[in-house]
Design an enzyme around this catalytic site. Structure first.
Site, PDB file in Angstrom:
ATOM      1  N   LYS A   1      -9.202 103.765  40.123  1.00 55.12           N
ATOM      2  CA  LYS A   1      -8.119 103.038  39.919  1.00 55.12           C
ATOM      3  C   LYS A   1      -7.471 103.620  38.498  1.00 55.12           C
ATOM      4  CE  LYS A   1      -8.000  98.772  41.204  1.00 55.12           C
ATOM      5  NZ  LYS A   1      -8.884  97.499  41.271  1.00 55.12           N
TER       6      LYS A   1
ATOM      7  N   SER B   1     -42.298 122.780  64.459  1.00 59.03           N
ATOM      8  CA  SER B   1     -41.210 121.773  64.420  1.00 59.03           C
ATOM      9  C   SER B   1     -42.133 120.564  63.515  1.00 59.03           C
ATOM     10  CB  SER B   1     -41.196 121.134  65.810  1.00 59.03           C
ATOM     11  OG  SER B   1     -40.391 119.896  65.871  1.00 59.03           O
TER      12      SER B   1
ATOM     13  N   ARG C   1      -8.213  94.656  35.357  1.00 59.44           N
ATOM     14  CA  ARG C   1      -9.073  94.961  36.464  1.00 59.44           C
ATOM     15  C   ARG C   1     -10.247  95.867  36.293  1.00 59.44           C
ATOM     16  NH1 ARG C   1      -4.156  96.904  40.341  1.00 59.44           N
ATOM     17  NH2 ARG C   1      -4.879  95.633  41.878  1.00 59.44           N
TER      18      ARG C   1
ATOM     19  N   MET D   1     -15.680  92.806  40.331  1.00 55.72           N
ATOM     20  CA  MET D   1     -15.009  91.943  40.033  1.00 55.72           C
ATOM     21  C   MET D   1     -13.195  91.967  40.187  1.00 55.72           C
ATOM     22  SD  MET D   1     -13.868  90.654  35.974  1.00 55.72           S
ATOM     23  CE  MET D   1     -12.053  91.169  35.993  1.00 55.72           C
TER      24      MET D   1
ATOM     25  N   GLY E   1     -17.411  94.585  46.273  1.00 57.61           N
ATOM     26  CA  GLY E   1     -18.311  93.744  45.791  1.00 57.61           C
ATOM     27  C   GLY E   1     -18.040  93.116  44.154  1.00 57.61           C
TER      28      GLY E   1
ATOM     29  N   ARG F   1      -5.081 105.128  46.050  1.00 54.35           N
ATOM     30  CA  ARG F   1      -6.416 105.746  46.171  1.00 54.35           C
ATOM     31  C   ARG F   1      -6.433 106.178  47.569  1.00 54.35           C
ATOM     32  NH1 ARG F   1      -9.575 100.058  45.851  1.00 54.35           N
ATOM     33  NH2 ARG F   1      -8.709  99.047  47.504  1.00 54.35           N
TER      34      ARG F   1
ATOM     35  N   TYR G   1     -33.083 124.576  63.556  1.00 56.37           N
ATOM     36  CA  TYR G   1     -32.390 123.512  64.479  1.00 56.37           C
ATOM     37  C   TYR G   1     -32.960 122.022  63.779  1.00 56.37           C
ATOM     38  CZ  TYR G   1     -36.574 122.945  67.072  1.00 56.37           C
ATOM     39  OH  TYR G   1     -38.055 122.713  67.632  1.00 56.37           O
TER      40      TYR G   1
ATOM     41  N   HIS H   1     -10.239  91.131  53.017  1.00 57.59           N
ATOM     42  CA  HIS H   1     -11.656  91.423  52.778  1.00 57.59           C
ATOM     43  C   HIS H   1     -12.428  91.776  53.894  1.00 57.59           C
ATOM     44  CE1 HIS H   1     -15.680  91.090  51.685  1.00 57.59           C
ATOM     45  NE2 HIS H   1     -15.614  91.418  50.624  1.00 57.59           N
TER      46      HIS H   1
ATOM     47  N   CYS I   1     -38.402 117.272  64.395  1.00 55.58           N
ATOM     48  CA  CYS I   1     -38.071 116.227  65.501  1.00 55.58           C
ATOM     49  C   CYS I   1     -38.516 114.947  64.773  1.00 55.58           C
ATOM     50  CB  CYS I   1     -39.051 116.656  66.572  1.00 55.58           C
ATOM     51  SG  CYS I   1     -40.644 116.821  66.119  1.00 55.58           S
TER      52      CYS I   1
HETATM   53  C1  PEP Z   1     -43.215 112.609  63.974  1.00 49.02           C
HETATM   54  O1  PEP Z   1     -44.481 112.489  63.735  1.00 49.02           O
HETATM   55  O2  PEP Z   1     -42.286 113.155  63.196  1.00 49.02           O
HETATM   56  C2  PEP Z   1     -42.918 112.856  65.350  1.00 49.02           C
HETATM   57  C3  PEP Z   1     -41.709 113.290  65.826  1.00 49.02           C
HETATM   58  O3  PEP Z   1     -43.801 112.427  66.253  1.00 49.02           O
HETATM   59  P1  PEP Z   1     -44.083 110.762  66.456  1.00 49.02           P
HETATM   60  O4  PEP Z   1     -43.026 110.180  65.769  1.00 49.02           O
HETATM   61  O5  PEP Z   1     -44.021 110.800  67.878  1.00 49.02           O
HETATM   62  O6  PEP Z   1     -45.302 110.761  65.979  1.00 49.02           O
END
Ligand code: PEP
Ligand code: MG
Length: 885
Positions: free
Chosen positions: A28, A767, A98, A109, A107, A342, A854, A458, A834
């Site tokens: 502000k 992975s 303010r 004042m 959240g 803003r 990836y 709000h 993963c």
């Molecule tokens: C992990 O452990 O991150 C994974 C992808 O395998 P899971 O969640 O199946 O144990």
């Protein structure tokens, strides 16, 4: 060392701050300074810095030395500029106080207006305005605000007295109260104040100011602000600034007014000035939703000059900031003043449209447009929608305040919303209007419905920020909070009744409506194409079935990063064979049962490969401990024994045999493959036969076979040798050659430490299974951590849940070590993630910077991960990226 500066002035001719100083002046304060610098009319004032707030807290709630003197000096500058004097009975200066943190925080004042009014200064206000009614109206408002916001008295206490006065004088609106009635009200309010606070209402303006400043500082650590910061990941040590600003009055009669506006529609992004205002009112009236505001364009008729000026200002400000802005303004007797600028909060749809339109309008480049949309916001596009085929019992319509559909059981208080949600219920929070205290309940609810308030109320603002569907201001709702019911025309909604809202249209529907899944089309699709132009890291999906794979592709997955084969084992037609395998007494028995599973798994893999059409598919061999496939309760065990034609005692015995104290650290992952190689052999055979058959049919396939939970090089070697042998056998038999890879998950610290050796043993890709890696690095069971992790996070023992966002210092170091060791053995080793973290924006950025090829996440998070990947690249490469595109 130069002396610390605590206070920054803004006013015609001298402005010490500017728009870049958000850290120090708060959003502000920086906005007010910047507008003043641009020559836009802003009532003069000053900002006490965020640093001062931190110093105040570090100093036992005492002002740092010299700060108060700076306040007095700045006050004097304001007085000189205005020709008024704070506390003067003739020409009194009144101010607003303010809060204003770096990030806008609902959240925090609220604003205290009209500060400086006392029994003596009111005389000056009457004389100067020649309007007794206005002066007493301002005073009664000030007492209410001061008592509730600064001293913590329940505002309703004052509202009751006000309501009584209206009843007694037979008027409907506050603005209809006569000067005499207001004068009486001030008396009654002061008496009420004394009763509640045990002190007279302060008659020294400096004392009022001090108390208000302290309250702003104090509000930084108020419960509401803390909750808001926690929900939004805002650091606790930023502190808030305090803005003290000359009062201008929107309630001086019919040539005065006040409003809030967005330079474009914050809900849809439409390029249209969008706002709400009230004539003869103060700012609090618009936001509180007490009077239903009018559209900002309706100001043109009664106040043409001010309206024209407002149009010019909004356009020039938007050009200056090159973004959609949220503005507050007041018109005092025909003259326009800007009170706030803003960057405006917006829905995902609006963020996308505004960013894309601004590229078309030549205001920003594509790179900026991409960075303007937060990855988490995309979630809103992926909100379910009401099935167009569903039969709906529409009850009423409110304002479409935040898009998406939500279904939940009606609850009428935020507390109940939290309690019910904790028990696993889906709830819909229905309120007359929401206030910052409701934040926790709003967060817990699937959607929010209010009877009062406009698009800038709000509820609307907060819901949009949270990405929650919200319908606001539905005047047909009559809520009886005591009875926990709400009447909508002829219908009654009771607590626990299913209600559906459509935040995109404003519709309120009775019952549990079927929702359908979203898809990427139109602007969203075009935006995602842009995103991919600026992304150089792959995004895959975790998908276990052909259907998941289809969804993943639809959302732009470039492959499957994790196919968990155990989920196939649970399907009804095969769990029996799996159980037969578990119950078999020897290898021959297991092989017999596995032979039944083979064709079914092959079919699954063929289905997934077909959908993925030549994109890589990482298939993980069986991971969970075998007892997960057996029932544990006596009743179910007995039924299963009967169904399988074996003695119940045998099943129980096998269950006991398989029992483990720490199953997650037990006989699972490749440990199963090492001890029962036939299980993995059948799975590899199924994968390779599926691949060979499809390749023969002309469908290209890229299988990547992944060994889970490897800790030892020898485990990997054994599993890889087995895999290669089976693959060779299958390919030889089928007379085709399929390109495939064998790699491993890195989900145990030891694997990360010996990553180079695992690659030397033949791992062709890694992975990172960060779910297990987090669990094993912390020694913290991922299934039980929920019991105390929230406490850790609440008490800042952990900054956030490490199962949600990668613990960069610990788990992150192991990942970096794993990648660097792995690549020291094989330069171009393919590396991905993963675990669940692959779909969380901060973790994606970490993975990008760690050099992963990836990330892989659940199909619905693929768009988010794509955008997060593009953000990571743009942030890392900075402007270099934009010059190449
Ligand atoms: C992990 O452990 O991150 C994974 C992808 O395998 P899971 O969640 O199946 O144990
Ligand atoms: Mg795992």
């Amino acid at each position: 060392m130069s002396k610390k500066k605590y206070v920054y002035f803004f006013g015609v001719g001298k402005t010490e701050g500017d728009g870049t100083m958000k850290d120090l002046l708060g959003g502000k304060g920086a906005g007010l300074a910047e507008m003043t610098k641009l020559g836009i009319p802003v009532p003069p004032g000053f900002t006490i810095t965020t640093e001062t707030c931190n110093d105040y807290f570090n100093n036992n709630s005492q002002y740092p030395e010299g700060m108060w003197d700076e306040v007095l000096t700045n006050m004097k500058m304001v007085e000189d500029l205005m020709g008024l004097k704070f506390g003067d009975a003739e020409k009194p200066l009144l101010v607003s106080v303010r809060s204003g943190a770096k990030f806008s925080m609902p959240g925090m004042m609220d604003t205290v207006l009209n500060l400086g009014l006392t029994d003596s200064t009111i005389e000056g206000v009457i004389k100067r305005s020649n309007n007794e009614k206005f002066a007493y109206d301002a005073y009664r408002r000030f007492i209410t605000m001061f008592a509730s916001i600064v001293m913590g008295v329940d505002r309703m206490e004052f509202e009751h007295v006000l309501d009584k006065k209206k009843e007694k004088t037979k008027v409907k609106y506050d603005s209809e109260l006569s000067a005499d009635a207001l004068k009486e009200l001030v008396k009654e309010f002061k008496a009420l104040y004394k009763k509640k606070v045990n002190q007279d209402f302060p008659q020294d303006p400096m004392e009022q100011l001090k108390l208000a400043i302290n309250a702003v500082f104090g509000s930084w650590f108020g419960e509401r602000a803390k909750t808001y910061r926690k929900l939004n990941g805002i650091a606790d040590d930023l502190g808030t600034a305090v803005n003290v600003c000359t009062m201008v009055f929107g309630n001086m009669g019919d040539t005065s007014g006040t409003g809030v506006a967005f330079t474009r529609d914050p809900s849809t992004g439409e390029h249209k000035f969008y706002g709400e205002c009230l004539i003869n009112a103060q700012g609090e009236d618009v936001v509180a939703g007490i009077r239903t505001p009018m559209k900002v364009e309706e100001l043109e008729k009664p106040m043409p000059d001010a309206y024209k000026h407002l149009m010019e200002i909004y356009q020039s400000l938007e050009k200056h900031y090159k973004d959609m802005l949220d503005l507050e303004f007041t018109i005092e007797d025909g003259k326009l003043y800007m009170l706030q600028v803003r960057v405006g909060k917006r829905t995902a749809a609006a963020a996308l449209k505004i960013a894309m339109d601004m590229v078309d309008e030549g205001m920003i480049d594509k790179k900026t447009a991409i960075l303007r949309v937060e990855p988490q916001q995309l979630d809103q596009f992926l909100h379910p929608m009401i099935d167009p085929k569903a039969k709906l019992k529409k009850l009423a319509k409110g304002l479409p305040a935040s898009p998406g559909a939500a279904v939940g059981k009606a609850v009428f208080t935020a507390k109940e919303a939290e309690e019910w949600a904790e028990k696993g219920e889906k709830v819909l929070l229905i309120r007359l209007e929401t206030s910052p205290e409701d934040i926790g309940g709003m967060h817990a609810a699937k959607g929010i419905l209010t009877a009062r308030g406009g698009m800038t109320s709000h509820a609307a603002v907060v819901a949009r920020g949270m990405g929650k569907p919200c319908v606001a201001g539905c005047g047909d709702l009559v809520i009886d909070a005591k009875k926990k019911t709400c009447t909508v025309k002829e219908d009654v909604i009771k607590e626990g009744d299913w209600v559906t809202i459509n935040g995109s249209t404003g519709e309120i529907i009775l019952g549990e409506t079927k929702l359908i899944e979203p898809s990427i089309t139109g602007d969203f699709a075009k935006f995602m194409d842009w995103v991919d132009e600026f992304k150089d890291m792959g995004v895959r999906a975790n998908a276990d079935t052909p259907h998941d794979a289809e969804v993943a592709l639809k959302f732009g997955a470039e492959g499957i990063g994790l196919c968990r084969t155990e989920h196939m084992f649970f399907e009804e037609d095969r769990i029996k064979a799996v159980r037969e395998m578990i119950l078999a007494d020897d290898e021959a028995g297991r092989r017999k049962a596995l032979a039944k599973i083979l064709p079914m798994q092959k079919k699954d893999f063929k289905g997934i490969f077909k959908v993925m059409k030549g994109k890589p598919v990482t298939i993980r061999l069986l991971d969970p401990p075998l007892h997960e496939f057996l029932p544990h309760a006596d009743k179910e065990l007995n039924a299963l024994a009967k169904e399988m034609g074996v003695a119940a005692s045998k099943l129980k015995e096998r269950n006991e045999l398989l029992h483990e104290f720490n199953p997650m650290l037990g006989h699972r992952g490749c440990r199963l493959g090492v001890t029962y190689p036939e299980i993995y052999e059948i799975q590899v055979q199924a994968i390779m036969e599926a691949a060979c058959e499809l390749q023969k049919e002309g469908v290209s396939v890229i299988p990547e076979i992944m060994i889970p939970l490897v800790a030892l090089t020898a485990e990997f070697t054994k599993m890889k040798d087995m895999t290669v042998k089976i693959c060779n056998d299958v390919m030889e038999k089928a007379k085709v050659k399929v390109e495939y890879m064998v790699g491993t998950m890195i989900e145990l610290p030891r694997a990360a430490i010996v990553a180079d050796k695992i690659v030397e043993a033949g791992a062709e890709f890694f992975s990172f299974g960060t779910n297990d890696l987090t669990q094993t690095t912390f020694g913290l069971s991922r299934d039980d951590a929920g019991r105390f992790l929230p406490f850790y996070v609440d008490h800042k023992i952990l900054p956030e849940d490490p199962f949600v966002s990668i613990d960069i210092d610990g788990v992150g170091e192991l990942i970096k070590m794993g990648i660097s060791k792995g690549r020291s053995a094989k330069d171009k080793l393919k590396v991905g993630i993963c675990g669940e973290h692959g779909g969380e924006a901060k973790s994606v950025e970490f993975c990008y910077n760690a050099g992963m090829n990836y990330v892989s996440c659940s199909p619905y998070r693929v768009p988010l991960a794509r955008l997060a990947a593009a953000h990571s690249m743009l942030k890392k490469k900075g402007s270099a990226a934009s010059t190449t595109k």
